[in-house]
Scaffold this motif. Structure first.
Motif, PDB file in Angstrom:
ATOM      1  N   PHE A 215     -56.451 -15.389  48.417  1.00  0.00           N
ATOM      2  CA  PHE A 215     -55.387 -14.525  48.911  1.00  0.00           C
ATOM      3  C   PHE A 215     -55.671 -14.089  50.348  1.00  0.00           C
ATOM      4  O   PHE A 215     -54.790 -14.136  51.203  1.00  0.00           O
ATOM      5  CB  PHE A 215     -55.218 -13.297  48.002  1.00  0.00           C
ATOM      6  N   ALA A 216     -56.906 -13.682  50.630  1.00  0.00           N
ATOM      7  CA  ALA A 216     -57.277 -13.249  51.980  1.00  0.00           C
ATOM      8  C   ALA A 216     -57.111 -14.381  52.989  1.00  0.00           C
ATOM      9  O   ALA A 216     -56.579 -14.185  54.086  1.00  0.00           O
ATOM     10  CB  ALA A 216     -58.710 -12.726  51.989  1.00  0.00           C
ATOM     11  N   ILE A 217     -57.538 -15.572  52.619  1.00  0.00           N
ATOM     12  CA  ILE A 217     -57.390 -16.728  53.515  1.00  0.00           C
ATOM     13  C   ILE A 217     -55.913 -17.049  53.714  1.00  0.00           C
ATOM     14  O   ILE A 217     -55.484 -17.370  54.830  1.00  0.00           O
ATOM     15  CB  ILE A 217     -58.178 -17.936  52.977  1.00  0.00           C
ATOM     16  N   GLY A 218     -55.117 -16.943  52.652  1.00  0.00           N
ATOM     17  CA  GLY A 218     -53.676 -17.165  52.764  1.00  0.00           C
ATOM     18  C   GLY A 218     -53.033 -16.217  53.755  1.00  0.00           C
ATOM     19  O   GLY A 218     -52.185 -16.611  54.563  1.00  0.00           O
TER      20      GLY A 218
ATOM     21  N   LYS B 165     -50.645 -16.476  60.167  1.00  0.00           N
ATOM     22  CA  LYS B 165     -50.558 -16.350  61.621  1.00  0.00           C
ATOM     23  C   LYS B 165     -49.979 -17.644  62.198  1.00  0.00           C
ATOM     24  O   LYS B 165     -50.515 -18.731  61.983  1.00  0.00           O
ATOM     25  CB  LYS B 165     -51.931 -16.075  62.222  1.00  0.00           C
ATOM     26  N   ARG B 166     -48.893 -17.523  62.911  1.00  0.00           N
ATOM     27  CA  ARG B 166     -48.207 -18.679  63.482  1.00  0.00           C
ATOM     28  C   ARG B 166     -49.157 -19.480  64.380  1.00  0.00           C
ATOM     29  O   ARG B 166     -49.815 -18.935  65.257  1.00  0.00           O
ATOM     30  CB  ARG B 166     -46.989 -18.215  64.273  1.00  0.00           C
TER      31      ARG B 166
ATOM     32  N   THR C  28     -47.314 -26.273  62.768  1.00  0.00           N
ATOM     33  CA  THR C  28     -47.024 -24.884  62.420  1.00  0.00           C
ATOM     34  C   THR C  28     -46.507 -24.789  60.988  1.00  0.00           C
ATOM     35  O   THR C  28     -46.948 -23.940  60.202  1.00  0.00           O
ATOM     36  CB  THR C  28     -45.999 -24.282  63.406  1.00  0.00           C
ATOM     37  N   PHE C  29     -45.603 -25.682  60.619  1.00  0.00           N
ATOM     38  CA  PHE C  29     -45.086 -25.712  59.247  1.00  0.00           C
ATOM     39  C   PHE C  29     -46.222 -25.966  58.256  1.00  0.00           C
ATOM     40  O   PHE C  29     -46.305 -25.316  57.208  1.00  0.00           O
ATOM     41  CB  PHE C  29     -44.009 -26.801  59.100  1.00  0.00           C
ATOM     42  N   ALA C  30     -47.118 -26.904  58.586  1.00  0.00           N
ATOM     43  CA  ALA C  30     -48.248 -27.215  57.701  1.00  0.00           C
ATOM     44  C   ALA C  30     -49.148 -25.993  57.523  1.00  0.00           C
ATOM     45  O   ALA C  30     -49.678 -25.763  56.439  1.00  0.00           O
ATOM     46  CB  ALA C  30     -49.043 -28.396  58.237  1.00  0.00           C
ATOM     47  N   GLY C  31     -49.318 -25.207  58.579  1.00  0.00           N
ATOM     48  CA  GLY C  31     -50.113 -23.983  58.476  1.00  0.00           C
ATOM     49  C   GLY C  31     -49.533 -23.022  57.456  1.00  0.00           C
ATOM     50  O   GLY C  31     -50.256 -22.433  56.640  1.00  0.00           O
TER      51      GLY C  31
END
Length: 185
Positions: free
Chosen positions: A89-92, A97-98, A118-121
């Motif tokens: 959850f924290a990593i998500g 962040k864009r 950006t979409f993949a992020g």
């Protein structure tokens, strides 16, 4: 690449230790105690060696001590089983962040298809939230065998599959854009 695996091993040391002890002894409380001691020993060893400890190491230590202690005090494994969910959850949240992923992709990808990076992020963030929810769901069952399977196979497999899909998609998108640009020129 070796450095990446070493960092991952260090970040997940207490989880790996917990799983190994549990699988060999079938004792959740023993595995939890050993994981707590292992996490503390890992930090002490790193400090003695003068190694810089990152945020993830401190966060992991705190989670192992708090959730592990709750498990030991209540004799309820669900506390320690929830630890990977908190990390995901924290990593998500960080992955929301864009453009976070732009620095991790090859320059040809970031120059050719930055909008897809950006979409993949964001897709990676969604995957982390989904895996965190799954981990909580499995942890709430208290079924150690199911949790062990989920953590070692599903979590790892989902990330490998996502990476493979991303690699193929980026390769295809970059190739398509480069061919289109060559035809226009």
């Amino acid at each position: 690449m070796k450095d990446v695996f070493a960092r991952l091993g260090a970040d997940f040391f207490s989880t790996i230790l917990f799983i190994a002890i549990y699988l060999t002894t079938d004792n959740v409380l023993l595995a939890t105690g050993v994981a707590i001691v292992g996490a503390i020993a890992q930090v002490i060893y790193s400090r003695v060696k003068g190694k810089e400890l990152g945020y993830m190491t401190w966060a992991s230590l705190g989670l192992v001590i708090v959730l592990g202690s709750a498990t030991l005090l209540t004799h309820d494994p669900r506390f320690v089983l929830a630890k990977p969910a908190i990390g995901h959850f924290a990593i998500g949240v960080i992955m929301l962040k864009r453009g976070w992923m732009l620095r991790y992709t090859p320059s040809i990808v970031t120059q050719t298809v930055p909008e897809y990076v950006t979409f993949a992020g964001y897709a990676w963030a969604a995957l982390c939230f989904l895996l965190a929810a799954g981990t909580i769901g499995v942890a709430m069952t208290g079924d150690m065998k199911l949790w062990t399977f989920y953590v070692t196979v599903v979590l790892v497999g989902a990330k490998i599959a996502a990476f493979a899909i991303q690699y193929i998609a980026f390769r295809s998108l970059v190739g398509s854009r480069l061919r289109a640009a060559a035809q226009r020129a």
